[in-house]
Design an enzyme around this catalytic site. Sequence first.
Site, mmCIF file in Angstrom:
data_model
loop_
_atom_site.group_PDB
_atom_site.id
_atom_site.type_symbol
_atom_site.label_atom_id
_atom_site.label_comp_id
_atom_site.label_asym_id
_atom_site.label_seq_id
_atom_site.Cartn_x
_atom_site.Cartn_y
_atom_site.Cartn_z
ATOM 1 N NE ARG A 1 153.928 50.790 88.934
ATOM 2 C CZ ARG A 1 154.733 51.732 88.446
ATOM 3 N NH1 ARG A 1 155.926 51.423 88.022
ATOM 4 N NH2 ARG A 1 154.324 52.985 88.375
ATOM 5 C CB CYS B 1 160.099 53.826 86.856
ATOM 6 S SG CYS B 1 159.385 52.260 87.423
ATOM 7 C CB CYS C 1 155.418 50.155 81.562
ATOM 8 S SG CYS C 1 154.707 51.022 82.948
ATOM 9 C CB CYS D 1 169.724 40.036 84.091
ATOM 10 S SG CYS D 1 170.285 41.575 83.331
ATOM 11 C CB CYS E 1 156.924 54.071 81.831
ATOM 12 S SG CYS E 1 158.431 53.506 82.667
ATOM 13 C CB CYS F 1 166.265 38.510 82.695
ATOM 14 S SG CYS F 1 165.177 39.202 81.424
ATOM 15 C CB CYS G 1 168.466 40.754 76.372
ATOM 16 S SG CYS G 1 169.333 42.146 77.128
HETATM 17 N N1 SAM Z 1 166.407 45.530 79.416
HETATM 18 C C1 SAM Z 1 165.877 46.540 80.250
HETATM 19 C C2 SAM Z 1 166.557 46.633 81.576
HETATM 20 O O1 SAM Z 1 167.138 45.667 82.017
HETATM 21 O O2 SAM Z 1 166.479 47.697 82.182
HETATM 22 C C3 SAM Z 1 164.385 46.409 80.470
HETATM 23 C C4 SAM Z 1 163.668 45.132 80.683
HETATM 24 S S1 SAM Z 1 163.924 44.259 82.229
HETATM 25 C C5 SAM Z 1 162.991 42.823 81.856
HETATM 26 C C6 SAM Z 1 163.043 45.149 83.483
HETATM 27 C C7 SAM Z 1 163.098 44.622 84.888
HETATM 28 O O3 SAM Z 1 162.244 43.502 85.039
HETATM 29 C C8 SAM Z 1 164.423 44.119 85.426
HETATM 30 O O4 SAM Z 1 165.266 45.136 85.806
HETATM 31 C C9 SAM Z 1 163.988 43.278 86.605
HETATM 32 O O5 SAM Z 1 163.970 44.078 87.781
HETATM 33 C C10 SAM Z 1 162.587 42.842 86.237
HETATM 34 N N2 SAM Z 1 162.535 41.387 86.017
HETATM 35 C C11 SAM Z 1 162.947 40.723 84.930
HETATM 36 N N3 SAM Z 1 162.764 39.391 85.066
HETATM 37 C C12 SAM Z 1 162.223 39.203 86.294
HETATM 38 C C13 SAM Z 1 161.808 38.051 87.022
HETATM 39 N N4 SAM Z 1 161.954 36.833 86.523
HETATM 40 N N5 SAM Z 1 161.284 38.221 88.247
HETATM 41 C C14 SAM Z 1 161.146 39.482 88.756
HETATM 42 N N6 SAM Z 1 161.520 40.600 88.119
HETATM 43 C C15 SAM Z 1 162.060 40.468 86.902
HETATM 44 FE FE1 SF4 Z 2 168.229 42.124 79.147
HETATM 45 FE FE2 SF4 Z 2 166.514 40.992 80.821
HETATM 46 FE FE3 SF4 Z 2 168.786 42.019 81.742
HETATM 47 FE FE4 SF4 Z 2 166.840 43.668 80.809
HETATM 48 S S1 SF4 Z 2 166.734 42.358 82.591
HETATM 49 S S2 SF4 Z 2 169.042 43.787 80.391
HETATM 50 S S3 SF4 Z 2 166.007 42.372 79.159
HETATM 51 S S4 SF4 Z 2 168.608 40.263 80.337
#
Ligand code: SAM
Ligand code: SF4
Length: 343
Positions: free
Chosen positions: A267, A195, A103, A62, A135, A65, A58
């Site tokens: 949740r 959500c 989801c 973040c 979702c 992530c 991606c």
């Molecule tokens: N790319 C899309 C987005 O950012 O909306 C969808 C996927 S993203 C992985 C969905 C959510 O997963 C993130 O907004 C975050 O809140 C949660 N998430 C991702 N990595 C995480 C982690 N290591 N620990 C807890 N929550 C996490």
């Molecule tokens: Fe990309 Fe992960 Fe950020 Fe979602 S949370 S936008 S998958 S880097």
Amino acid sequence: MSAADGTIRQDWTVDEIAALHDLPLLELIGRANAVHRAHHDPNRVRKASLLSIKTGGCPENCAYCPQSAHHREVALTKDRLMDPAKVIALAETARDAGAERFCMGAAWREVRDGAEFDAVIDMVRGVRALGMEACVTLGMLKPHQAERLAAAGLTAYNHNLDTSPEFYGRIITTRTYQDRLDTLALVRSFGVDLCCGGIIGMGETVRDRASMLRVLAGMDPHPESVPINALVPVKGTPLADRPTVDPLDLVRMVATARLVLPGSTVRLSAGRSALNREAQILCLVAGANSVFYGDKLLTTPNAEIGEDADLFAAIGDRACPLKESGAVGQMAGASAETCHCPH
Ligand code: SAM
Ligand code: SF4
Ligand code: DTB
């Protein structure tokens, strides 16, 4: 402090929310439980299963992530978008194991039109045809894309705010808080449920947590579901060394969310596998009424399905979808004999 009596309000202040959060723990849990019982069936835990339909690579950065292409040290195998037939088969398996919602997450910054988005539309249609809620979480959307998702029958769009507006820039710099709010407003304008929640344990203060809840509680209507994630620290991400969240901090966050978002589904999301059965039950008493269900979240392990069967049996979970779906006996660790729910 004004009373948190279960009235749906959009005008909470950060001070009010922080004061609720910092109440003596038993007072906080007691108040949250009263609001929870006034708005929800206290014996019912909703179950949503997750699937990463497109993993890794991606372009966003973040910090939490594992799927960000910026974090090159993460051990993760990237995967192209899955085939819709495979996704729908996995949704059916999840349904038969007791999930009500499916989801699907894609590691995209935004949706691009073309064959891949067409395939996601097919996935949404297929999941809905199984009688499940659908979702997706796909990043940013344009109006015509939100419209297509709505027309395909999408139940909800997951798009988290993650943290407070004040702390956001410490976690993500490739997009703004306003980008998130714009996508949320767009999705809502097409009648799709929101959500939308966040993560605790990233180094934010209690005030940041209250500030994020203020943004969520300021939405009209409130998001229909609010995932509360505890950071899963993943090796190779900038937050890999963050200490694990104290389960009681999660209880406080869940209870505060319940007080200011009385009607929303709260949740208990990532981080649940680090909680023992009793800590999870405390979160459910404090107002959580949904969990991610299934052995995997997107890329990290979730609470195991067999352990969840024990949890649901222990609480006498009202909605035993195993029985409702006629699928008792198909799920590892649960059968007509081992399911102790009252139905
Ligand atoms: N790319 C899309 C987005 O950012 O909306 C969808 C996927 S993203 C992985 C969905 C959510 O997963 C993130 O907004 C975050 O809140 C949660 N998430 C991702 N990595 C995480 C982690 N290591 N620990 C807890 N929550 C996490
Ligand atoms: Fe990309 Fe992960 Fe950020 Fe979602 S949370 S936008 S998958 S880097
Ligand atoms: C949400 O708030 N949490 C889920 C879901 N929405 C998409 C994702 C959690 C991901 C945890 C890290 C991983 O497994 O990659």
